[in-house]
Design an enzyme around this catalytic site. Structure first.
Site, short mmCIF file in Angstrom:
data_model
loop_
_atom_site.label_atom_id
_atom_site.label_comp_id
_atom_site.label_asym_id
_atom_site.label_seq_id
_atom_site.Cartn_x
_atom_site.Cartn_y
_atom_site.Cartn_z
N SER A 154 -11.50 -1.32 -0.97
CA SER A 154 -10.19 -1.52 -0.49
C SER A 154 -10.53 -1.82 0.90
O SER A 154 -9.78 -2.73 1.74
CB SER A 154 -9.50 -0.42 -0.61
OG SER A 154 -10.12 0.86 0.20
N HIS A 159 -3.76 5.86 2.98
CA HIS A 159 -4.36 4.69 2.81
C HIS A 159 -4.08 3.58 3.41
O HIS A 159 -4.68 2.81 4.14
CB HIS A 159 -4.50 4.43 1.15
CG HIS A 159 -5.55 3.55 0.80
ND1 HIS A 159 -4.95 2.20 0.54
CD2 HIS A 159 -6.90 3.47 0.36
CE1 HIS A 159 -6.26 1.56 0.03
NE2 HIS A 159 -7.19 2.30 0.01
N ASN A 200 -13.37 0.07 -7.16
CA ASN A 200 -14.48 0.89 -7.20
C ASN A 200 -14.93 1.44 -8.73
O ASN A 200 -14.75 2.74 -8.86
CB ASN A 200 -14.11 2.09 -6.23
CG ASN A 200 -13.89 1.84 -4.84
OD1 ASN A 200 -14.27 0.28 -4.50
ND2 ASN A 200 -12.86 2.41 -4.11
N ASP A 222 0.65 -1.28 0.12
CA ASP A 222 0.13 -0.01 0.01
C ASP A 222 1.04 1.31 -0.04
O ASP A 222 2.02 1.29 -0.44
CB ASP A 222 -0.98 0.04 1.22
CG ASP A 222 -2.47 0.63 0.71
OD1 ASP A 222 -2.52 1.76 0.65
OD2 ASP A 222 -3.40 -0.31 0.80
#
Length: 283
Positions: free
Chosen positions: A248, A96, A187, A63
């Protein structure tokens, strides 16, 4: 037409004969369930027990880095690698990765951002830059690094629109070694799944809301499992807790629950379909 909705429930049975050095009992009251509905959906009894195994599960989070100074994550990270600049400096300026790590492994805290399994070992692999961008080559290198560290699971809470043969090859190699890869379906608001979630042996994850309805931003295609992904309480890199949406986040819930599964201790090669335990609802 009725629409089938799958959602994540308890996917683990902790073995009564597991030897453990530490035990954590998790409980949630009604107020906490209102703040963090997802945890109380995943664990409908509002309680569960975690035993530390002789060899804690190793979870690589690919990430944007993780804020290892956060009180709820301090001491959770055992190794770091910044693929972008080839260093051990993985500061999460984008935010994130810290949110994902919190869902998977945050220790109990006043914000009720409770991680599924605080007893795992986190391998922090920074492959997303400070603006939220990422390159396939960095993900490939991050997976290779994770294989070298002999991790049990790899969480990939993002994806790419195009299939890249080199990515497919390294994913297959990791899975062949017994590593479980869980990836966000994306998404994409009705467009196709992202890669690597679209690969056959990767566990792909979509999102549901509090009403157990498929999220409007979900991708279409063969999604393996749906988990909470709307109105999710998460930590930001500045230690504040906020509500966020996205597949996520749902991916992180699946990774956390799979890290609790005692089956992984005995047989990493268990078939993908047997790792997925879902309940079907018709709306």
């Amino acid at each position: 037409m009725k629409k089938s909705i799958y959602y994540l429930m308890i996917m683990f049975i902790l073995s009564a004969c597991d030897s453990s050095n530490e035990e954590i009992k998790m409980k949630f009251n009604e107020v906490e369930c209102q703040k963090n509905w997802a945890m109380c959906l995943v664990f409908p009894d509002k309680e569960y027990t975690i035993n530390r195994l002789d060899k804690p599960k190793k979870v690589a989070i690919l990430d944007s880095g993780i804020n290892d100074k956060h009180p709820a994550l301090r001491g959770q990270i055992v190794a770091k690698y910044n693929v972008i600049n080839k260093s051990k400096y993985t500061k999460d300026k984008y935010g994130h990765g810290t949110s994902i790590a919190g869902i998977i492994a945050a220790k109990q805290n006043d914000e009720t951002v409770q991680g599924i399994n605080p007893l795992i070992e986190i391998y922090d692999v920074k492959v997303i830059d400070d603006q939220g961008g990422g390159e396939v080559s960095h993900v490939i290198e991050g997976i290779k690094w994770s294989m070298d560290k002999k991790v049990d699971l790899i969480n990939i809470s993002f994806g790419f629109k195009q299939d890249v043969p080199e990515l497919r090859k390294v994913v297959d190699e990791a899975i062949e070694r017994g590593i479980i890869i869980i990836a966000s379906a994306g998404n994409n608001y009705g467009l196709n799944l992202d890669f690597p979630a679209r690969y056959e042996n990767v566990i792909s994850v979509g999102s549901i809301n509090k009403k157990l309805e498929s999220s409007s931003f979900n991708s279409i295609g063969e999604i393996d499992i749906f988990a909470p992904g709307e109105g999710i309480l998460v930590f930001q890199n500045d230690n504040k807790a906020v509500l966020e949406d996205g597949s996520s986040l749902a991916t992180a819930y699946v990774t956390g629950v799979l890290s609790l599964n005692s089956i992984l201790k005995h047989n990493k090669q268990i078939k993908k379909e047997n790792r997925i335990n879902v309940i079907t609802y018709y709306r």
